[in-house]
Design a protein around this motif. Sequence first.
Motif, PDB file in Angstrom:
ATOM      1  N   SER A 107       0.829  -1.213   0.000  1.00 37.46           N
ATOM      2  CA  SER A 107       0.000   0.000   0.000  1.00 37.46           C
ATOM      3  C   SER A 107       0.861   1.261   0.000  1.00 37.46           C
ATOM      4  O   SER A 107       1.994   1.255   0.486  1.00 37.46           O
ATOM      5  CB  SER A 107      -0.895  -0.048   1.243  1.00 37.46           C
ATOM      6  N   GLY A 108       0.311   2.339  -0.550  1.00 32.79           N
ATOM      7  CA  GLY A 108       1.043   3.608  -0.638  1.00 32.79           C
ATOM      8  C   GLY A 108       2.033   3.544  -1.797  1.00 32.79           C
ATOM      9  O   GLY A 108       1.887   2.724  -2.705  1.00 32.79           O
ATOM     10  N   ARG A 117      -3.345   4.356  -3.464  1.00 32.10           N
ATOM     11  CA  ARG A 117      -3.757   5.214  -2.349  1.00 32.10           C
ATOM     12  C   ARG A 117      -5.286   5.152  -2.375  1.00 32.10           C
ATOM     13  O   ARG A 117      -5.901   5.327  -3.420  1.00 32.10           O
ATOM     14  CB  ARG A 117      -3.236   6.624  -2.554  1.00 32.10           C
ATOM     15  N   CYS A 118      -5.885   4.864  -1.233  1.00 34.37           N
ATOM     16  CA  CYS A 118      -7.314   4.544  -1.206  1.00 34.37           C
ATOM     17  C   CYS A 118      -8.047   5.423  -0.187  1.00 34.37           C
ATOM     18  O   CYS A 118      -8.064   5.124   1.008  1.00 34.37           O
ATOM     19  CB  CYS A 118      -7.469   3.058  -0.863  1.00 34.37           C
ATOM     20  N   ARG A 130      -9.958   5.423   4.580  1.00 38.49           N
ATOM     21  CA  ARG A 130      -9.883   6.382   5.696  1.00 38.49           C
ATOM     22  C   ARG A 130     -11.218   6.486   6.423  1.00 38.49           C
ATOM     23  O   ARG A 130     -11.305   7.111   7.475  1.00 38.49           O
ATOM     24  CB  ARG A 130      -9.470   7.769   5.173  1.00 38.49           C
ATOM     25  N   GLY A 171       4.084   2.250   4.167  1.00 36.50           N
ATOM     26  CA  GLY A 171       4.657   3.325   4.973  1.00 36.50           C
ATOM     27  C   GLY A 171       3.715   3.819   6.061  1.00 36.50           C
ATOM     28  O   GLY A 171       2.803   3.107   6.501  1.00 36.50           O
ATOM     29  N   GLY A 172       3.932   5.070   6.476  1.00 37.33           N
ATOM     30  CA  GLY A 172       3.221   5.630   7.620  1.00 37.33           C
ATOM     31  C   GLY A 172       1.712   5.666   7.449  1.00 37.33           C
ATOM     32  O   GLY A 172       0.966   5.333   8.386  1.00 37.33           O
ATOM     33  N   GLY A 173       1.246   6.079   6.275  1.00 44.97           N
ATOM     34  CA  GLY A 173      -0.193   6.121   6.031  1.00 44.97           C
ATOM     35  C   GLY A 173      -0.796   4.724   6.098  1.00 44.97           C
ATOM     36  O   GLY A 173      -1.805   4.493   6.780  1.00 44.97           O
ATOM     37  N   SER A 174      -0.168   3.795   5.412  1.00 48.52           N
ATOM     38  CA  SER A 174      -0.660   2.406   5.376  1.00 48.52           C
ATOM     39  C   SER A 174      -0.702   1.805   6.776  1.00 48.52           C
ATOM     40  O   SER A 174      -1.632   1.079   7.127  1.00 48.52           O
ATOM     41  CB  SER A 174       0.259   1.544   4.501  1.00 48.52           C
ATOM     42  N   THR A 191      -1.020   3.447   9.533  1.00 49.86           N
ATOM     43  CA  THR A 191      -2.104   4.095  10.292  1.00 49.86           C
ATOM     44  C   THR A 191      -3.403   3.330  10.043  1.00 49.86           C
ATOM     45  O   THR A 191      -4.150   3.010  10.975  1.00 49.86           O
ATOM     46  CB  THR A 191      -2.272   5.569   9.857  1.00 49.86           C
ATOM     47  N   GLY A 192      -3.660   3.024   8.787  1.00 53.04           N
ATOM     48  CA  GLY A 192      -4.844   2.223   8.447  1.00 53.04           C
ATOM     49  C   GLY A 192      -4.775   0.848   9.089  1.00 53.04           C
ATOM     50  O   GLY A 192      -5.782   0.325   9.597  1.00 53.04           O
ATOM     51  N   MET A 202      -5.716   0.902  12.625  1.00 48.43           N
ATOM     52  CA  MET A 202      -7.171   1.018  12.800  1.00 48.43           C
ATOM     53  C   MET A 202      -7.844  -0.346  12.698  1.00 48.43           C
ATOM     54  O   MET A 202      -8.768  -0.646  13.451  1.00 48.43           O
ATOM     55  CB  MET A 202      -7.736   2.008  11.798  1.00 48.43           C
TER      56      MET A 202
HETATM   57  N1  LIG Z   1      -5.305   8.170   8.743  1.00 50.75           N
HETATM   58  C1  LIG Z   1      -5.573   7.093   7.980  1.00 50.75           C
HETATM   59  N2  LIG Z   1      -6.587   6.256   8.291  1.00 50.75           N
HETATM   60  C2  LIG Z   1      -6.853   5.176   7.545  1.00 50.75           C
HETATM   61  N3  LIG Z   1      -6.167   4.846   6.439  1.00 50.75           N
HETATM   62  C3  LIG Z   1      -5.159   5.620   6.070  1.00 50.75           C
HETATM   63  C4  LIG Z   1      -4.798   6.796   6.823  1.00 50.75           C
HETATM   64  N4  LIG Z   1      -3.731   7.370   6.217  1.00 50.75           N
HETATM   65  C5  LIG Z   1      -3.471   6.619   5.142  1.00 50.75           C
HETATM   66  N5  LIG Z   1      -4.306   5.573   5.048  1.00 50.75           N
HETATM   67  C6  LIG Z   1      -4.373   4.563   3.983  1.00 50.75           C
HETATM   68  O1  LIG Z   1      -3.082   4.185   3.567  1.00 50.75           O
HETATM   69  C7  LIG Z   1      -2.911   4.489   2.179  1.00 50.75           C
HETATM   70  C8  LIG Z   1      -1.473   4.768   1.875  1.00 50.75           C
HETATM   71  O2  LIG Z   1      -1.044   5.893   2.635  1.00 50.75           O
HETATM   72  P1  LIG Z   1       0.068   6.881   2.042  1.00 50.75           P
HETATM   73  O3  LIG Z   1       0.314   7.899   3.084  1.00 50.75           O
HETATM   74  O4  LIG Z   1      -0.358   7.344   0.687  1.00 50.75           O
HETATM   75  O5  LIG Z   1       1.331   5.944   1.777  1.00 50.75           O
HETATM   76  P2  LIG Z   1       2.398   5.257   2.757  1.00 50.75           P
HETATM   77  O6  LIG Z   1       1.727   4.178   3.479  1.00 50.75           O
HETATM   78  O7  LIG Z   1       3.439   4.726   1.820  1.00 50.75           O
HETATM   79  O8  LIG Z   1       2.895   6.340   3.665  1.00 50.75           O
HETATM   80  C9  LIG Z   1      -3.875   5.642   1.944  1.00 50.75           C
HETATM   81  O9  LIG Z   1      -4.212   5.796   0.592  1.00 50.75           O
HETATM   82  C10 LIG Z   1      -5.073   5.195   2.770  1.00 50.75           C
HETATM   83  O10 LIG Z   1      -5.817   4.201   2.103  1.00 50.75           O
END
Ligand SMILES: Nc1ncnc2c1ncn2[C@@H]1O[C@H](COP(=O)(O)OP(=O)(O)O)[C@@H](O)[C@H]1O
Length: 323
Positions: A9-10, A72-73, A77, A102-105, A107-108, A111
């Motif tokens: 993801s990401g 990126r989805c 979120r 990474g960090g965004g993935s 975080t999901g 959750m």
């Molecule tokens: N705060 C969040 N809550 C839930 N899902 C999230 C959140 N932030 C990111 N994501 C999910 O993770 C995906 C990838 O995050 P992104 O920041 O684009 O890349 P990376 O994980 O490489 O840092 C996002 O498109 C979304 O689906």
Amino acid sequence: MKRIAVLTSGGDAPGMNAAIRSVVRVAAAHGVETMGVQQGYAGLIAGAFTPMTVRSVGGIIGMGGTVLGSARCPEFRTEQGRRQAIAQMQAHGIEGLVVIGGGGSQTGNLMLHRMGFPVAGVASTIDNDLYGFDQTLGVDTALNTALESLDRIRSTASSHHRAFLVEVMGRDCGYLALMTAIAGGAEQVVVPEVETNPDEVARELRQAYERGKSHAIVVVAEGARYNAERMAAHFREHLDQLGFELRVTVLGHVQRGGTPTAFDRMLGTLSGAMAVELLLSGRYGYIAGWLAGKVQALPLEEVVGHKRELDPKVLQLAEVLAQ
Ligand SMILES: Nc1ncnc2c1ncn2[C@@H]1O[C@H](COP(=O)(O)OP(=O)(O)O)[C@@H](O)[C@H]1O
Ligand SMILES: O=P(O)(O)OC[C@H]1O[C@](O)(COP(=O)(O)O)[C@@H](O)[C@@H]1O
Ligand SMILES: [Mg+2]
């Protein structure tokens, strides 16, 4: 557990395929089946699952990108998106999930963990912006790619007595830029973590010119307030004062593609294996990554939501070295 799933993801990162291969083969060695999820969380919500076998992951360890695809989805979120993702996994008999990202993935991923679904993570992004780890999967390859480009730029810069602004990726994190600058012998580095006055950069370029340097290279992080484009726009009024002619190169996605280095293949392999072992031993909500010379697991709760800082000593060293 009898069946788990794995997704990437990401932004993709070199070494993700090594991690996928490792997840599938380590799980198989424990008699556990792995489903591959297409296109990250988007595929999780859509139920885009494909069974993976020890044979189907043959020959991918040296490939860049991710054979599963990434995305990126925005829907993930939302609470509803995540509920649907869990419902899809339950409907397909999936009992645990490995998220490589990474960090965004992550975080999901956290959750999902908080919603009670068994998860593990693999710390993977070229940005190296994940708190808690020394180096994420993909950084080594991206850094080497950026360096190769920098070396090429230096030879042409030198022939023409030019200054170059070279922009590297990293989102809000200056790690890649700083390391590229140090390992590439750049004259200056501009990172988001430090407020940089473009007039000061111009002055230093002028001084380098007057010291008789044949070229000057400024590595600029994409997330800096003055990225390469804005810095060049700021200089436009008084280009004649720089001494050097100025050119701009944005390295962009070149840094994210390509064959993973030996280190990233090893890191992906060891982290993928650890993620499966975490799930199978019932230690849910942990993420595997490189820390203090080995692969270690940290709780997602500790990693997510914190900002990784640059080492001030390394920043200082970059200045000292550029003479
Ligand atoms: N705060 C969040 N809550 C839930 N899902 C999230 C959140 N932030 C990111 N994501 C999910 O993770 C995906 C990838 O995050 P992104 O920041 O684009 O890349 P990376 O994980 O490489 O840092 C996002 O498109 C979304 O689906
Ligand atoms: O590929 P895109 O969507 O243009 O995104 C570019 C961004 O992705 C990255 O390459 C990787 O970031 P993530 O690991 O957070 O996805 C960043 O360095 C860059 O800012
Ligand atoms: Mg990120």
